[in-house]
Scaffold this motif. Structure first.
Motif, PDB file in Angstrom:
ATOM      1  N   HIS A  85       1.039  -1.316   0.030  1.00  0.00           N
ATOM      2  CA  HIS A  85       0.056   0.084  -0.340  1.00  0.00           C
ATOM      3  C   HIS A  85       0.942   1.419   0.210  1.00  0.00           C
ATOM      4  O   HIS A  85       0.682   2.046   0.061  1.00  0.00           O
ATOM      5  N   GLU A  86       1.964   1.165   0.520  1.00  0.00           N
ATOM      6  CA  GLU A  86       3.004   2.507   0.270  1.00  0.00           C
ATOM      7  C   GLU A  86       3.623   2.835  -1.259  1.00  0.00           C
ATOM      8  O   GLU A  86       3.135   4.204  -1.207  1.00  0.00           O
ATOM      9  N   ALA A  87       3.203   1.760  -2.313  1.00  0.00           N
ATOM     10  CA  ALA A  87       2.976   2.410  -3.776  1.00  0.00           C
ATOM     11  C   ALA A  87       1.653   2.659  -4.050  1.00  0.00           C
ATOM     12  O   ALA A  87       1.607   3.223  -5.003  1.00  0.00           O
ATOM     13  N   MET A  88       0.759   3.511  -3.108  1.00  0.00           N
ATOM     14  CA  MET A  88      -0.476   3.567  -3.723  1.00  0.00           C
ATOM     15  C   MET A  88      -0.552   4.977  -4.739  1.00  0.00           C
ATOM     16  O   MET A  88      -1.125   4.899  -5.639  1.00  0.00           O
ATOM     17  N   THR A  89       0.298   5.521  -4.272  1.00  0.00           N
ATOM     18  CA  THR A  89      -0.223   6.982  -5.677  1.00  0.00           C
ATOM     19  C   THR A  89       0.680   6.520  -6.559  1.00  0.00           C
ATOM     20  O   THR A  89      -0.106   6.970  -7.170  1.00  0.00           O
ATOM     21  N   ARG A  90       0.922   5.301  -6.806  1.00  0.00           N
ATOM     22  CA  ARG A  90       1.695   5.045  -7.983  1.00  0.00           C
ATOM     23  C   ARG A  90       0.816   4.431  -9.536  1.00  0.00           C
ATOM     24  O   ARG A  90       0.410   4.180  -9.768  1.00  0.00           O
ATOM     25  N   HIS A  91      -0.388   3.896  -7.787  1.00  0.00           N
ATOM     26  CA  HIS A  91      -1.786   2.889  -8.569  1.00  0.00           C
ATOM     27  C   HIS A  91      -2.729   3.079  -8.777  1.00  0.00           C
ATOM     28  O   HIS A  91      -3.462   3.055  -9.836  1.00  0.00           O
ATOM     29  N   VAL A  92      -3.087   4.563  -8.064  1.00  0.00           N
ATOM     30  CA  VAL A  92      -4.522   5.231  -8.635  1.00  0.00           C
ATOM     31  C   VAL A  92      -3.784   6.130  -9.308  1.00  0.00           C
ATOM     32  O   VAL A  92      -3.495   6.636  -9.720  1.00  0.00           O
ATOM     33  N   GLU A  93      -5.132   5.607 -10.646  1.00  0.00           N
ATOM     34  CA  GLU A  93      -4.738   6.752 -11.762  1.00  0.00           C
ATOM     35  C   GLU A  93      -5.005   8.371 -11.661  1.00  0.00           C
ATOM     36  O   GLU A  93      -5.594   8.572 -10.656  1.00  0.00           O
ATOM     37  N   ALA A  94      -4.641   9.156 -12.642  1.00  0.00           N
ATOM     38  CA  ALA A  94      -3.784  10.310 -11.531  1.00  0.00           C
ATOM     39  C   ALA A  94      -5.365  11.223 -11.948  1.00  0.00           C
ATOM     40  O   ALA A  94      -5.891  11.950 -10.998  1.00  0.00           O
ATOM     41  N   ASP A  95      -6.291  10.381 -12.203  1.00  0.00           N
ATOM     42  CA  ASP A  95      -7.530  11.778 -12.160  1.00  0.00           C
ATOM     43  C   ASP A  95      -8.730  10.583 -11.492  1.00  0.00           C
ATOM     44  O   ASP A  95      -9.942  11.907 -10.916  1.00  0.00           O
ATOM     45  N   HIS A  96      -8.029  10.148 -10.320  1.00  0.00           N
ATOM     46  CA  HIS A  96      -8.384   9.543  -9.060  1.00  0.00           C
ATOM     47  C   HIS A  96      -8.196  10.210  -7.787  1.00  0.00           C
ATOM     48  O   HIS A  96      -8.376  10.696  -6.883  1.00  0.00           O
ATOM     49  N   ALA A  97      -7.103  11.035  -8.019  1.00  0.00           N
ATOM     50  CA  ALA A  97      -5.941  11.587  -6.754  1.00  0.00           C
ATOM     51  C   ALA A  97      -7.044  12.453  -6.495  1.00  0.00           C
ATOM     52  O   ALA A  97      -7.478  13.637  -7.360  1.00  0.00           O
ATOM     53  N   GLY A  98      -6.806  12.809  -5.824  1.00  0.00           N
ATOM     54  CA  GLY A  98      -7.871  14.381  -5.119  1.00  0.00           C
ATOM     55  C   GLY A  98      -9.291  13.960  -4.771  1.00  0.00           C
ATOM     56  O   GLY A  98      -9.996  14.413  -4.235  1.00  0.00           O
ATOM     57  N   LEU A 125      -0.534   5.401   4.831  1.00  0.00           N
ATOM     58  CA  LEU A 125      -1.296   6.694   4.951  1.00  0.00           C
ATOM     59  C   LEU A 125      -1.133   7.782   4.881  1.00  0.00           C
ATOM     60  O   LEU A 125      -2.018   8.733   4.436  1.00  0.00           O
ATOM     61  N   GLU A 126       0.068   8.307   4.895  1.00  0.00           N
ATOM     62  CA  GLU A 126       0.245   9.849   4.265  1.00  0.00           C
ATOM     63  C   GLU A 126      -0.096   9.724   2.799  1.00  0.00           C
ATOM     64  O   GLU A 126      -0.546  10.691   2.960  1.00  0.00           O
ATOM     65  N   ALA A 127      -0.342   8.835   2.088  1.00  0.00           N
ATOM     66  CA  ALA A 127      -0.505   8.692   0.412  1.00  0.00           C
ATOM     67  C   ALA A 127      -1.832   8.723   0.149  1.00  0.00           C
ATOM     68  O   ALA A 127      -2.165   9.665  -0.787  1.00  0.00           O
ATOM     69  N   ALA A 128      -2.291   7.776   1.509  1.00  0.00           N
ATOM     70  CA  ALA A 128      -3.826   7.779   1.250  1.00  0.00           C
ATOM     71  C   ALA A 128      -4.535   9.011   1.772  1.00  0.00           C
ATOM     72  O   ALA A 128      -5.096  10.076   0.462  1.00  0.00           O
ATOM     73  N   VAL A 129      -3.891  10.153   2.844  1.00  0.00           N
ATOM     74  CA  VAL A 129      -4.537  11.650   2.517  1.00  0.00           C
ATOM     75  C   VAL A 129      -3.933  12.185   1.325  1.00  0.00           C
ATOM     76  O   VAL A 129      -5.624  13.412   1.276  1.00  0.00           O
ATOM     77  N   SER A 130      -3.277  12.249   1.000  1.00  0.00           N
ATOM     78  CA  SER A 130      -3.001  13.274  -0.068  1.00  0.00           C
ATOM     79  C   SER A 130      -4.101  12.375  -1.497  1.00  0.00           C
ATOM     80  O   SER A 130      -3.916  13.603  -2.143  1.00  0.00           O
ATOM     81  N   LEU A 131      -3.925  11.557  -1.640  1.00  0.00           N
ATOM     82  CA  LEU A 131      -5.708  11.191  -2.338  1.00  0.00           C
ATOM     83  C   LEU A 131      -6.763  11.056  -2.220  1.00  0.00           C
ATOM     84  O   LEU A 131      -7.417  11.405  -3.254  1.00  0.00           O
ATOM     85  N   MET A 132      -7.118  11.631  -0.851  1.00  0.00           N
ATOM     86  CA  MET A 132      -8.794  11.961  -0.863  1.00  0.00           C
ATOM     87  C   MET A 132      -9.035  13.029  -1.398  1.00  0.00           C
ATOM     88  O   MET A 132      -8.650  14.501  -1.014  1.00  0.00           O
ATOM     89  N   LYS A 133     -10.645  12.947  -1.451  1.00  0.00           N
ATOM     90  CA  LYS A 133     -11.464  14.541  -1.474  1.00  0.00           C
ATOM     91  C   LYS A 133     -11.353  15.030  -0.383  1.00  0.00           C
ATOM     92  O   LYS A 133     -11.451  14.609   0.600  1.00  0.00           O
ATOM     93  N   PRO A 134     -11.897  16.686  -0.544  1.00  0.00           N
ATOM     94  CA  PRO A 134     -11.813  16.790   0.576  1.00  0.00           C
ATOM     95  C   PRO A 134     -13.335  16.642   1.567  1.00  0.00           C
ATOM     96  O   PRO A 134     -14.650  16.067   1.055  1.00  0.00           O
ATOM     97  N   GLY A 135     -13.597  16.184   3.039  1.00  0.00           N
ATOM     98  CA  GLY A 135     -14.028  15.597   3.245  1.00  0.00           C
ATOM     99  C   GLY A 135     -14.127  13.769   3.500  1.00  0.00           C
ATOM    100  O   GLY A 135     -14.931  13.978   4.324  1.00  0.00           O
ATOM    101  N   GLY A 136     -12.802  13.487   2.675  1.00  0.00           N
ATOM    102  CA  GLY A 136     -12.806  12.075   2.257  1.00  0.00           C
ATOM    103  C   GLY A 136     -11.913  11.743   3.934  1.00  0.00           C
ATOM    104  O   GLY A 136     -11.704  12.231   4.843  1.00  0.00           O
ATOM    105  N   ILE A 137     -12.704   9.632   4.489  1.00  0.00           N
ATOM    106  CA  ILE A 137     -12.520   9.614   5.394  1.00  0.00           C
ATOM    107  C   ILE A 137     -11.177   8.498   5.457  1.00  0.00           C
ATOM    108  O   ILE A 137     -11.770   7.489   4.241  1.00  0.00           O
ATOM    109  N   ILE A 138     -10.361   8.741   6.156  1.00  0.00           N
ATOM    110  CA  ILE A 138      -9.593   7.023   6.217  1.00  0.00           C
ATOM    111  C   ILE A 138      -9.619   6.770   8.218  1.00  0.00           C
ATOM    112  O   ILE A 138      -9.914   7.477   9.113  1.00  0.00           O
TER     113      ILE A 138
END
Ligand SMILES: C[S@@+](CC[C@H](N)C(=O)[O-])C[C@H]1O[C@@H](n2cnc3c(N)ncnc32)[C@H](O)[C@@H]1O
Length: 195
Positions: free
Chosen positions: A84-97, A127-140
């Motif tokens: 999961h630490e490689a999360m940002t590499r696997h999540v599509e660019a237009d899904h980020a945020g 967890l850091e990666a997940a925070v960066s990928l969340m939309k405003p109000g998203g939850i971890i």
């Protein structure tokens, strides 16, 4: 009536915030219980990522989601056999945020080798990666197991990480049994609504 278990509380927090069509992440697929829960919430218009470093977990998760596939209720499912630490590499660019929720259930895969456990450094990086990928109000949500071998240091480190999270990035809450320090506990983070 007792208090909700940490797992039920995590599910409740997610259920209140995730809607059909959302993008979600299960950071620790394991036996697929949480991935299926997330998949049912987002439905066929949604996207569900699930990560695990064990092939057995990916296989178990795929199997657990088969009934949804048969009923044409499966979201766009991305099972990722990687850390999961490689999360940002696997999540599509237009899904980020735009991610509505990420679930972490740390520790080991029930029924498999208990020495294959999540590790402090990669858990915090994820967890850091997940925070960066969340939309405003998203939850971890992150369920921690201080009573498991190797789980105590990880739980303490994640707790300290959450306590130090700048409030501009998110609000962190803790759900824990006050009289049982070794019982599992839940840390949840709501991404700041102002970005
Ligand atoms: C407690 S289990 C998860 C249970 C799962 N959420 C479920 O609903 O069945 C923890 C999982 O984390 C996985 N894991 C360990 N290190 C990982 C990593 N770096 N990245 C992704 N998954 C990891 C383990 O292989 C194990 O399957």
């Amino acid at each position: 009536m007792g208090f909700l278990s940490v797992l039920s509380m995590a599910h409740q927090m997610i259920r209140e915030r995730v809607h059909p069509g959302d993008i979600v992440i299960d950071a620790t697929a394991g036996n697929g219980v949480d991935t299926r829960f997330l998949a049912e919430l987002v439905g066929p218009r949604g996207v569900a990522y699930a990560f695990d470093i064990q092939e057995a977990a990916i296989t178990a998760t795929r199997k657990r989601l088969e009934p949804l596939e048969e009923q044409l209720l499966l979201p766009d499912l991305r099972l990722v056999y990687d850390s999961h630490e490689a999360m940002t590499r696997h999540v599509e660019a237009d899904h980020a945020g735009n991610v509505a929720a990420a679930m972490f259930n740390l520790g080991y895969l029930p029924g498999a080798d208990p020495s294959v456990i999540t590790k402090t450094d990669s858990s915090i990086a994820a967890l850091e990666a997940a925070v960066s990928l969340m939309k405003p109000g998203g939850i971890i949500t992150c369920v921690l197991y201080p009573g498991h071998p190797g789980g105590g240091d990880e739980a303490e480190a994640v707790l300290q990480w959450a306590q130090a999270l700048p409030s501009a990035e998110g609000q962190a809450v803790l759900y824990r049994m006050a009289q049982k320090p070794t019982a599992p506990f839940l840390v949840a983070i709501e991404r700041s609504r102002k970005q």
